[in-house]
Design a protein around this motif. Structure first.
Motif, PDB file in Angstrom:
ATOM      1  N   ARG A   8       0.816  -1.216   0.000  1.00 35.74           N
ATOM      2  CA  ARG A   8       0.000   0.000   0.000  1.00 35.74           C
ATOM      3  C   ARG A   8       0.847   1.263   0.000  1.00 35.74           C
ATOM      4  O   ARG A   8       0.375   2.322  -0.369  1.00 35.74           O
ATOM      5  N   LEU A   9       2.109   1.175   0.409  1.00 35.08           N
ATOM      6  CA  LEU A   9       2.972   2.346   0.460  1.00 35.08           C
ATOM      7  C   LEU A   9       3.562   2.721  -0.899  1.00 35.08           C
ATOM      8  O   LEU A   9       4.023   3.836  -1.084  1.00 35.08           O
ATOM      9  N   TYR A  10       3.570   1.797  -1.845  1.00 35.69           N
ATOM     10  CA  TYR A  10       4.142   2.072  -3.162  1.00 35.69           C
ATOM     11  C   TYR A  10       3.178   2.888  -4.009  1.00 35.69           C
ATOM     12  O   TYR A  10       1.966   2.678  -3.960  1.00 35.69           O
ATOM     13  N   PRO A  11       3.706   3.789  -4.840  1.00 29.41           N
ATOM     14  CA  PRO A  11       2.830   4.604  -5.689  1.00 29.41           C
ATOM     15  C   PRO A  11       2.247   3.784  -6.842  1.00 29.41           C
ATOM     16  O   PRO A  11       2.793   2.749  -7.224  1.00 29.41           O
ATOM     17  N   ALA A  12       1.162   4.269  -7.389  1.00 27.72           N
ATOM     18  CA  ALA A  12       0.496   3.593  -8.510  1.00 27.72           C
ATOM     19  C   ALA A  12       0.917   4.214  -9.842  1.00 27.72           C
ATOM     20  O   ALA A  12       0.149   4.232 -10.794  1.00 27.72           O
ATOM     21  N   THR A  13       2.120   4.742  -9.903  1.00 27.85           N
ATOM     22  CA  THR A  13       2.656   5.316 -11.133  1.00 27.85           C
ATOM     23  C   THR A  13       4.132   4.945 -11.237  1.00 27.85           C
ATOM     24  O   THR A  13       4.721   4.444 -10.294  1.00 27.85           O
ATOM     25  N   GLY A  14       4.721   5.218 -12.375  1.00 25.22           N
ATOM     26  CA  GLY A  14       6.153   5.046 -12.527  1.00 25.22           C
ATOM     27  C   GLY A  14       6.532   3.796 -13.297  1.00 25.22           C
ATOM     28  O   GLY A  14       5.683   3.026 -13.757  1.00 25.22           O
ATOM     29  N   HIS A  15       7.835   3.596 -13.446  1.00 30.35           N
ATOM     30  CA  HIS A  15       8.366   2.483 -14.232  1.00 30.35           C
ATOM     31  C   HIS A  15       8.107   1.127 -13.569  1.00 30.35           C
ATOM     32  O   HIS A  15       8.038   0.112 -14.259  1.00 30.35           O
ATOM     33  N   LEU A  16       7.991   1.106 -12.259  1.00 30.27           N
ATOM     34  CA  LEU A  16       7.830  -0.164 -11.548  1.00 30.27           C
ATOM     35  C   LEU A  16       6.377  -0.620 -11.443  1.00 30.27           C
ATOM     36  O   LEU A  16       6.120  -1.780 -11.129  1.00 30.27           O
ATOM     37  N   TYR A  17       5.444   0.274 -11.678  1.00 32.45           N
ATOM     38  CA  TYR A  17       4.031  -0.076 -11.505  1.00 32.45           C
ATOM     39  C   TYR A  17       3.521  -0.817 -12.717  1.00 32.45           C
ATOM     40  O   TYR A  17       3.815  -0.430 -13.834  1.00 32.45           O
ATOM     41  N   PRO A  18       2.771  -1.853 -12.596  1.00 35.29           N
ATOM     42  CA  PRO A  18       2.281  -2.561 -11.423  1.00 35.29           C
ATOM     43  C   PRO A  18       3.134  -3.770 -11.044  1.00 35.29           C
ATOM     44  O   PRO A  18       3.146  -4.193  -9.899  1.00 35.29           O
ATOM     45  N   ALA A  19       3.857  -4.338 -12.006  1.00 31.36           N
ATOM     46  CA  ALA A  19       4.574  -5.593 -11.727  1.00 31.36           C
ATOM     47  C   ALA A  19       5.693  -5.393 -10.715  1.00 31.36           C
ATOM     48  O   ALA A  19       5.863  -6.197  -9.799  1.00 31.36           O
ATOM     49  N   GLY A  20       6.455  -4.319 -10.865  1.00 29.54           N
ATOM     50  CA  GLY A  20       7.596  -4.091  -9.981  1.00 29.54           C
ATOM     51  C   GLY A  20       7.195  -3.824  -8.554  1.00 29.54           C
ATOM     52  O   GLY A  20       7.841  -4.303  -7.615  1.00 29.54           O
ATOM     53  N   THR A  21       6.134  -3.062  -8.365  1.00 25.72           N
ATOM     54  CA  THR A  21       5.721  -2.755  -6.988  1.00 25.72           C
ATOM     55  C   THR A  21       5.231  -3.999  -6.261  1.00 25.72           C
ATOM     56  O   THR A  21       5.475  -4.160  -5.076  1.00 25.72           O
ATOM     57  N   SER A  22       4.555  -4.885  -6.984  1.00 23.34           N
ATOM     58  CA  SER A  22       4.109  -6.117  -6.312  1.00 23.34           C
ATOM     59  C   SER A  22       5.299  -7.017  -5.986  1.00 23.34           C
ATOM     60  O   SER A  22       5.299  -7.694  -4.959  1.00 23.34           O
ATOM     61  N   MET A  23       6.318  -7.022  -6.853  1.00 22.12           N
ATOM     62  CA  MET A  23       7.513  -7.821  -6.552  1.00 22.12           C
ATOM     63  C   MET A  23       8.300  -7.211  -5.395  1.00 22.12           C
ATOM     64  O   MET A  23       8.837  -7.921  -4.554  1.00 22.12           O
ATOM     65  N   LEU A  24       8.379  -5.873  -5.347  1.00 26.44           N
ATOM     66  CA  LEU A  24       9.118  -5.218  -4.259  1.00 26.44           C
ATOM     67  C   LEU A  24       8.459  -5.427  -2.906  1.00 26.44           C
ATOM     68  O   LEU A  24       9.133  -5.437  -1.882  1.00 26.44           O
ATOM     69  N   ALA A  25       7.160  -5.589  -2.899  1.00 23.27           N
ATOM     70  CA  ALA A  25       6.458  -5.807  -1.629  1.00 23.27           C
ATOM     71  C   ALA A  25       6.890  -7.113  -0.974  1.00 23.27           C
ATOM     72  O   ALA A  25       6.838  -7.252   0.246  1.00 23.27           O
TER      73      ALA A  25
END
Length: 131
Positions: A8-25
């Protein structure tokens, strides 16, 4: 912190969204972080800088990249990004001063040079361009 809270702390924009943010979590250590960042070309270079230098943390690599991008804002004309860049570079100068004073107070004078230079000809990204 649980992965669901972290996600929930990761933004919903950028180069990592959506696959990268779920992996970083789901990342729990530095090796996993490296495997995730290697998948994204925008961040794999930063990870390689961190890996190549044993005394440079990933935070330092991100700060160096931020300073490099903020300095580039001064090369353009007719935009307001210069004001944002100026404020952010001043914040980096303050971080540098705090680092230097902490090193002096803790008598770690060998560590003083490990700050991120601002508008310096000896900045790591300028040395890479020349070398």
């Amino acid at each position: 912190m649980r992965a669901s809270d972290r996600k929930r702390l990761y933004p919903a924009t950028g180069h990592l969204y959506p696959a990268g943010t779920s992996m970083l979590a789901d990342v729990s250590d530095e090796d996993e972080l490296g495997r995730v960042l290697e998948l994204f070309p925008q961040y794999s270079g930063l990870w390689n800088v961190h890996v190549a230098s044993s005394d440079k943390s990933i935070d330092d690599a991100f700060y160096e990249r931020d300073v490099q991008m903020l300095e580039l804002a001064f090369e353009g004309q007719m935009h307001f990004a210069v004001f944002y860049a100026y404020v952010k570079l001043k914040e980096q100068e303050i971080r540098n001063l705090v680092w230097i004073t902490e090193c002096i107070l803790q008598q770690q004078k060998d560590e003083i040079g490990k700050f991120v230079p601002v508008f310096s000809m000896h900045a790591p990204w300028r040395l890479r361009k020349r070398g």
